[in-house]
Design a protein around this motif. Structure first.
Motif, mmCIF file in Angstrom:
data_model
loop_
_atom_site.group_PDB
_atom_site.id
_atom_site.type_symbol
_atom_site.label_atom_id
_atom_site.label_comp_id
_atom_site.label_asym_id
_atom_site.label_seq_id
_atom_site.Cartn_x
_atom_site.Cartn_y
_atom_site.Cartn_z
ATOM 1 N N PHE A 39 0.814 -1.216 0.000
ATOM 2 C CA PHE A 39 0.000 0.000 0.000
ATOM 3 C C PHE A 39 0.849 1.268 0.000
ATOM 4 C CE2 PHE A 39 -3.706 -2.633 1.179
ATOM 5 C CZ PHE A 39 -4.557 -2.159 0.196
ATOM 6 N N HIS A 40 2.014 1.217 0.615
ATOM 7 C CA HIS A 40 2.879 2.402 0.568
ATOM 8 C C HIS A 40 3.288 2.701 -0.874
ATOM 9 C CE1 HIS A 40 4.148 0.962 4.839
ATOM 10 N NE2 HIS A 40 2.935 1.486 4.824
ATOM 11 N N SER A 41 3.746 1.655 -1.576
ATOM 12 C CA SER A 41 4.139 1.843 -2.973
ATOM 13 C C SER A 41 2.943 2.250 -3.825
ATOM 14 C CB SER A 41 4.716 0.541 -3.548
ATOM 15 O OG SER A 41 5.769 0.092 -2.753
ATOM 16 N N TYR A 42 1.813 1.617 -3.494
ATOM 17 C CA TYR A 42 0.604 1.835 -4.278
ATOM 18 C C TYR A 42 0.144 3.286 -4.171
ATOM 19 C CZ TYR A 42 -4.058 0.788 -6.133
ATOM 20 O OH TYR A 42 -5.192 0.763 -6.886
ATOM 21 N N LEU A 43 0.219 3.838 -2.963
ATOM 22 C CA LEU A 43 -0.225 5.225 -2.773
ATOM 23 C C LEU A 43 0.637 6.187 -3.585
ATOM 24 C CD1 LEU A 43 -2.125 7.202 -1.252
ATOM 25 C CD2 LEU A 43 -0.354 7.381 0.488
ATOM 26 N N VAL A 44 1.953 5.936 -3.610
ATOM 27 C CA VAL A 44 2.858 6.799 -4.386
ATOM 28 C C VAL A 44 2.468 6.761 -5.862
ATOM 29 C CG1 VAL A 44 5.247 7.171 -5.097
ATOM 30 C CG2 VAL A 44 4.749 6.512 -2.753
ATOM 31 N N SER A 45 2.265 5.539 -6.383
ATOM 32 C CA SER A 45 1.930 5.409 -7.802
ATOM 33 C C SER A 45 0.569 6.015 -8.115
ATOM 34 C CB SER A 45 1.912 3.931 -8.195
ATOM 35 O OG SER A 45 3.121 3.331 -7.831
ATOM 36 N N PHE A 46 -0.384 5.758 -7.236
ATOM 37 C CA PHE A 46 -1.734 6.305 -7.419
ATOM 38 C C PHE A 46 -1.670 7.832 -7.453
ATOM 39 C CE2 PHE A 46 -5.634 7.899 -5.267
ATOM 40 C CZ PHE A 46 -6.571 7.513 -6.214
ATOM 41 N N ALA A 47 -0.956 8.422 -6.487
ATOM 42 C CA ALA A 47 -0.871 9.881 -6.424
ATOM 43 C C ALA A 47 -0.151 10.430 -7.649
ATOM 44 C CB ALA A 47 -0.144 10.310 -5.151
ATOM 45 N N PHE A 48 0.870 9.715 -8.128
ATOM 46 C CA PHE A 48 1.599 10.187 -9.311
ATOM 47 C C PHE A 48 0.669 10.298 -10.517
ATOM 48 C CE2 PHE A 48 3.798 9.398 -13.274
ATOM 49 C CZ PHE A 48 4.853 10.283 -13.209
#
Lengths: 179, 395
Positions: free
Chosen positions: B43-52
């Protein structure tokens, strides 16, 4: 004895003015100028003008201003009169950034304005084109003019005037003053 | 890929969309495996990608609305690209669903009842920061984006076949209302998704900071997309060095804007020196996060500034496209730098899921973009300013 200062020719439209400028450029004239009531896109290229050096003048003064701003604050805050302000170190560079930035911008703005004046040879109180009676009233209204100055290497009063006529100029005047 | 230059229509979109979709789906499957092994890291990685990818879409919305509001002519050639990015933005809601279903507890410590019970500050904030209101707000943001994205896109497509001159006015009207809501939604989305990962910390300029990055993202995307299109023989004569020069000028300007906002945020917190505010920067100055922060300062501001300050580099397409790719990469680093130090407080900790979630959401985003983009004319063919835009010159 009259001394020639330049030649002035009138053109009917911005398009013919542009055509004249291209011809003058291609025939090696250097010290000429185009006068019109409004700016004409592409005229700089038609006249063969190089890009202005103003950007480099601005960059130089901007960096100078930034250095002065940063230097003065660092020197006075951490060397000349070291004093602790709200628990920050003597050399609190973060707090110098704003003034550094402001002086950077201030020097850049002054360099831009005064550098522009210098490169445009302003202020200029008189110019030979004002000896023409037709020029002043028309050039801010509906007149398109080319003026060639006498210090142009290719300048020779009569042949230059003939050349201007051959590329579509009318009311060609040789601008003179009493020697 | 085939292109009919008379009607500005891509007649055969080629396999680009399918390849991109394939990469996206594959990367998402890999990420799902990652979720089963380490849900927190996922989820940490996912949030970064989602926000990008969301910020890229939001940048597109801003570019489109600004174009209408200022009645610009130079950017008409880019309008269909930015409109299509905007059109795809609301679809990213599907990628919020995993966060809604399980990610909230992994990402936001204000969602744990036991944490709130022992934390007075979070108790005071719980009227705003609670799961139900969080989800309602996010749904609301996407509904607003959906409304304006669809409206602007539909009107623009309508204009392609209509002689109705009032369409320009209608797009302008929607843009003026949309711009206000854009400013509010991007700010609150940034507060909710990114800032609340560290719920004690707050910065009122945070929304503007995210906006600065979003606009940079779309500008770089326009440079890269135009370059890609021209490589395939599309719009080679229509998009000229003058248009690239203008994108370069905007990139340069917003590099400075980003640094100005980032500097303002840092500066006020540094000056006031209040522990609950400075802790956020302290986390980002500890261990290997310190070189990361320095890398962000130089990579996101100093280096692009020095290169893009020269007119020649803005007019040289190979320099400009390299800088665009670099700045887009730095935008990712920026978001990574915002999110990750909260979860890995003692140093940078890269994970393979950073890459797979990025490619997963990105692959599907690009694929949807390409499908939409290649189905319609690549420029607004009937826009009254289009011819003027083709012939645009920098004075």
């Amino acid at each position: 004895m009259k001394k020639p200062l330049g030649v002035l020719a009138e053109f009917s439209s911005s398009a013919t003015l542009m055509y004249a400028a291209e011809n003058l450029r291609d025939n090696g004239y250097k010290k000429f100028d185009c006068h019109s009531p409004f700016p004409i896109h592409g005229m700089d290229a038609a006249m063969g003008m190089k890009r202005s050096h103003l950007g480099f003048i601005i960059a130089f003064f901007a960096i100078l201003g930034g250095l002065i701003g940063f230097g003065l604050q660092s020197w006075s805050h951490s060397i000349a009169y070291p004093i602790i302000i709200s628990g920050k170190p003597y050399f609190a560079w973060q707090s110098y950034i704003i003034i550094t930035f402001e002086l950077f911008v201030l020097f850049a703005a002054f360099a831009a304005v005064f550098g522009m004046f210098k490169l445009n040879r302003l202020p200029m109180f008189h110019h030979p084109v004002f000896y023409s009676d037709r020029f002043s009233p028309k050039v801010t209204n509906d007149g398109f003019y080319v003026s060639i100055e006498a210090n142009d290497p290719k300048f020779e009063p009569d042949s230059t005037a003939d050349f201007l006529k051959s590329i579509g100029g009318s009311n060609v005047e040789i601008l003179e003053e009493d020697a | 890929m085939k292109f009919d230059s008379k009607i500005y229509q891509i007649t055969q979109p080629g396999s680009f969309g399918n390849i991109s979709m394939g990469i996206g789906v594959l990367a998402l499957i890999l990420s799902a495996v990652g979720y089963l092994t380490n849900a927190g890291q996922f989820f940490h990685s996912y949030l970064v990608s989602f926000a990008f990818w969301v910020t890229l879409g939001l940048g597109g919305m801003f570019f489109t609305m600004l174009h209408h509001l200022t009645s610009s002519t130079w950017s008409t050639v880019f309008r269909r690209i930015s409109e299509t990015v905007t059109k795809i933005l609301p679809l990213l809601f599907i990628f919020f669903i995993p966060i809604m279903l399980g990610g909230i507890h992994e990402l936001y410590h204000w969602s744990h009842a036991d944490v709130i019970a022992n934390d007075e500050l979070l108790q005071k904030k719980s009227g705003y920061l609670n799961e139900v209101f969080f989800i309602i707000r996010t749904v609301l943001y996407f509904l607003i984006w959906f409304f304006f994205a669809t409206k602007l896109y539909t009107l623009s497509i309508l204009q392609d076949t209509s002689d109705d001159a009032s369409l320009t006015q209608r797009m302008l009207k929607f843009s003026s209302a949309g711009m206000i809501l854009f400013a509010l939604t991007i700010s609150f989305a940034a507060f909710d998704w990114l800032m609340s990962t560290d719920a004690h910390w707050y910065s009122t300029i945070f929304g503007v900071y995210i906006f600065a990055g979003s606009y940079l993202a779309i500008l770089t995307f326009l440079v890269l997309a135009s370059h890609f299109l021209q490589g395939n023989g599309i719009l080679n004569k229509e998009i000229t060095v003058e248009h690239f020069h203008d994108l370069g000028k905007l990139l340069f300007g917003f590099i400075i804007f980003w640094a100005y906002i980032a500097g303002s945020q840092y500066f006020l917190i540094w000056y006031a020196n209040i522990p609950e505010e400075t802790i956020w920067f302290l986390h980002r100055w500890e261990g290997s996060w310190k070189p990361m922060s320095q890398f962000l300062m130089f990579g996101h501001f100093v280096i692009p500034f020095i290169i893009l300050v020269f007119r020649a580099s803005k007019r040289n397409l190979s320099v400009l496209k390299t800088m665009a790719a670099w700045i887009l990469f730095m935008h990712y680093v920026d978001i990574y730098w915002i999110v990750m130090p909260t979860f890995h407080q003692h140093g940078v900790h890269f994970s393979w899921m950073d890459l797979t979630t990025f490619l997963g959401i990105g692959g599907i985003f690009i694929s949807l973009f390409w499908r939409q983009f290649s189905a319609k004319p690549v420029v607004p063919v009937n826009d009254p300013t289009l011819q003027k835009s083709f012939g645009f010159m920098n004075v």
